[in-house]
Write an enzyme that holds these catalytic residues in place. Structure first.
Site, PDB file in Angstrom:
ATOM      1  N   GLN A  10      21.127 -30.330  27.092  1.00  0.00           N
ATOM      2  CA  GLN A  10      21.209 -30.875  25.745  1.00  0.00           C
ATOM      3  C   GLN A  10      20.227 -30.162  24.823  1.00  0.00           C
ATOM      4  O   GLN A  10      19.125 -29.804  25.224  1.00  0.00           O
ATOM      5  CB  GLN A  10      20.903 -32.369  25.769  1.00  0.00           C
ATOM      6  N   SER A  91      17.932 -29.147  33.051  1.00  0.00           N
ATOM      7  CA  SER A  91      18.316 -30.540  32.856  1.00  0.00           C
ATOM      8  C   SER A  91      19.796 -30.730  33.170  1.00  0.00           C
ATOM      9  O   SER A  91      20.229 -30.491  34.297  1.00  0.00           O
ATOM     10  CB  SER A  91      17.955 -30.979  31.433  1.00  0.00           C
ATOM     11  N   LEU A  92      20.599 -31.156  32.197  1.00  0.00           N
ATOM     12  CA  LEU A  92      22.036 -31.337  32.396  1.00  0.00           C
ATOM     13  C   LEU A  92      22.681 -30.075  32.966  1.00  0.00           C
ATOM     14  O   LEU A  92      23.661 -30.147  33.729  1.00  0.00           O
ATOM     15  CB  LEU A  92      22.663 -31.709  31.048  1.00  0.00           C
ATOM     16  N   ARG A 116      26.382 -40.385  33.422  1.00  0.00           N
ATOM     17  CA  ARG A 116      24.943 -40.130  33.323  1.00  0.00           C
ATOM     18  C   ARG A 116      24.457 -40.339  31.892  1.00  0.00           C
ATOM     19  O   ARG A 116      23.420 -40.966  31.653  1.00  0.00           O
ATOM     20  CB  ARG A 116      24.640 -38.709  33.799  1.00  0.00           C
ATOM     21  N   HIS A 200      13.999 -37.459  31.328  1.00  0.00           N
ATOM     22  CA  HIS A 200      13.077 -36.949  32.353  1.00  0.00           C
ATOM     23  C   HIS A 200      11.729 -37.657  32.377  1.00  0.00           C
ATOM     24  O   HIS A 200      10.827 -37.254  33.100  1.00  0.00           O
ATOM     25  CB  HIS A 200      12.900 -35.431  32.226  1.00  0.00           C
ATOM     26  N   GLN A 249      15.765 -35.785  39.503  1.00  0.00           N
ATOM     27  CA  GLN A 249      15.521 -35.004  38.287  1.00  0.00           C
ATOM     28  C   GLN A 249      15.674 -35.820  37.020  1.00  0.00           C
ATOM     29  O   GLN A 249      15.101 -35.484  35.984  1.00  0.00           O
ATOM     30  CB  GLN A 249      16.415 -33.761  38.233  1.00  0.00           C
TER      31      GLN A 249
END
Length: 324
Positions: A10, A91-92, A116, A200, A249
């Site tokens: 993102q 991340s994603l 998610r 996170h 994560q």
């Protein structure tokens, strides 16, 4: 020439993203159409036309970014780009990397990241969380600012993006206090980011538990090429370990600086698959001499293929785009 493929998360999305690739390569539209059939809405229309506030809402951003990364990967492979020696994601982007390494099936992953995004948004009420970027001071100073700013709330360093660039997240008021303290410590910039989900941070633990339950019923396979997680900059191959890492994560920092260093020990070239070039800019700050490419338009795809063609293997353990 061995290549590492990296996938953004993102923050790289924008209305009109991938327009140049879609105009030249039909596989982009096909990829978005496949995902739209799963999601129940026209994902390409959202990416192409917005509105931006909808595209930037977490539950819509995550599928859009996963599909954009997979579509770019399919263009790369369709045009003769080398299969990767190793993949990683920010991340994603970890989910995108796992699709392209054939550990996750594409449509399963689309559903998973939509879920998610939904549980992340529900984990913290709108406006209660925040994220901010801190530039120009070292990691320890950022961590100290967070510790001082917490005052019983949560504010933590969550993205170690490159030397001198750390993102923090947590309760909105605590993040604002940490921003002020970082400026006092000499930060060149300390700015709030236009997101409300403190990704996170430890505020995502409830969302992580829900993700764990969802992953338990999903098919996860051994990756067909090496996969490094940005949770620990280490390789993960066992399906149970991959599930656990994806859960971990969500409420753990992204250690991108270490991940880039680990990737470069496997492959000398980093190829960013997705819209824009956010990761490529960070990768160059981590290792100034590294060969980095972002596949942001058809000319960039052609240039990256030309740059990596000499000595590149015709095939590798990673599967081709048709099976991504």
């Amino acid at each position: 020439m061995a290549v590492a493929l990296v996938f953004p998360g993102q923050g790289s999305q924008s209305v009109g993203m991938l327009a140049g690739l879609a105009a030249r390569f039909p596989v982009v539209g096909q990829c978005f159409a496949q995902a739209s059939g799963v999601l129940g809405y026209d994902l390409w229309q959202l990416a192409a036309e917005g509105p931006p506030e909808r595209l930037n809402a977490t539950e819509f951003t995550q599928p859009a970014m996963l599909v954009a990364g997979v579509a770019t990967w399919r263009v790369w492979r369709e045009q003769g780009g080398a299969a990767p020696a190793v993949v990683a994601g920010h991340s994603l982007g970890e989910f995108t990397a796992l699709v392209c390494a054939e550990a996750l099936e594409f449509t399963d992953a689309v559903r998973l990241v939509q879920f998610r995004g939904q549980v992340m948004q529900r984990a913290v009420p709108e406006g209660a969380g925040a994220m901010a970027a801190i530039l120009g001071i070292d990691d320890a100073q950022v961590e100290a600012a967070c510790a001082e700013a917490a005052q019983g709330e949560v504010v933590e360093a969550v993205n170690y993006n490159s030397p001198g660039q750390v993102v923090i997240a947590g309760h909105a008021a605590a993040v604002q206090r940490a921003v002020a303290l970082a400026k006092q410590r000499g930060a060149k910039r300390a700015v709030l980011l236009p997101v409300s989900v403190p990704a996170h941070s430890s505020l995502m633990r409830e969302a992580a538990l829900q993700l764990e339950q969802r992953l338990a019923g999903m098919d996860v396979r051994r990756p067909r090429c090496r996969y490094l997680s940005a949770v620990d900059a280490a390789e993960h191959a066992d399906p149970a370990d991959i599930r656990a890492t994806l859960v971990r994560q969500l409420a753990s920092p992204v250690r991108w600086t270490q991940t880039v260093q680990s990737l470069l020990r496997v492959a000398p070239v980093l190829i960013e698959c997705g819209p824009g070039k956010v990761l490529t800019a960070m990768n160059r700050r981590v290792e100034r001499g590294a060969s980095c490419h972002a596949l942001e338009d058809p000319d960039a795809v052609a240039a990256a293929i030309a740059a990596t063609a000499a000595g590149a293997p015709a095939a590798s353990a990673a599967a081709g785009a048709a099976n991504a």
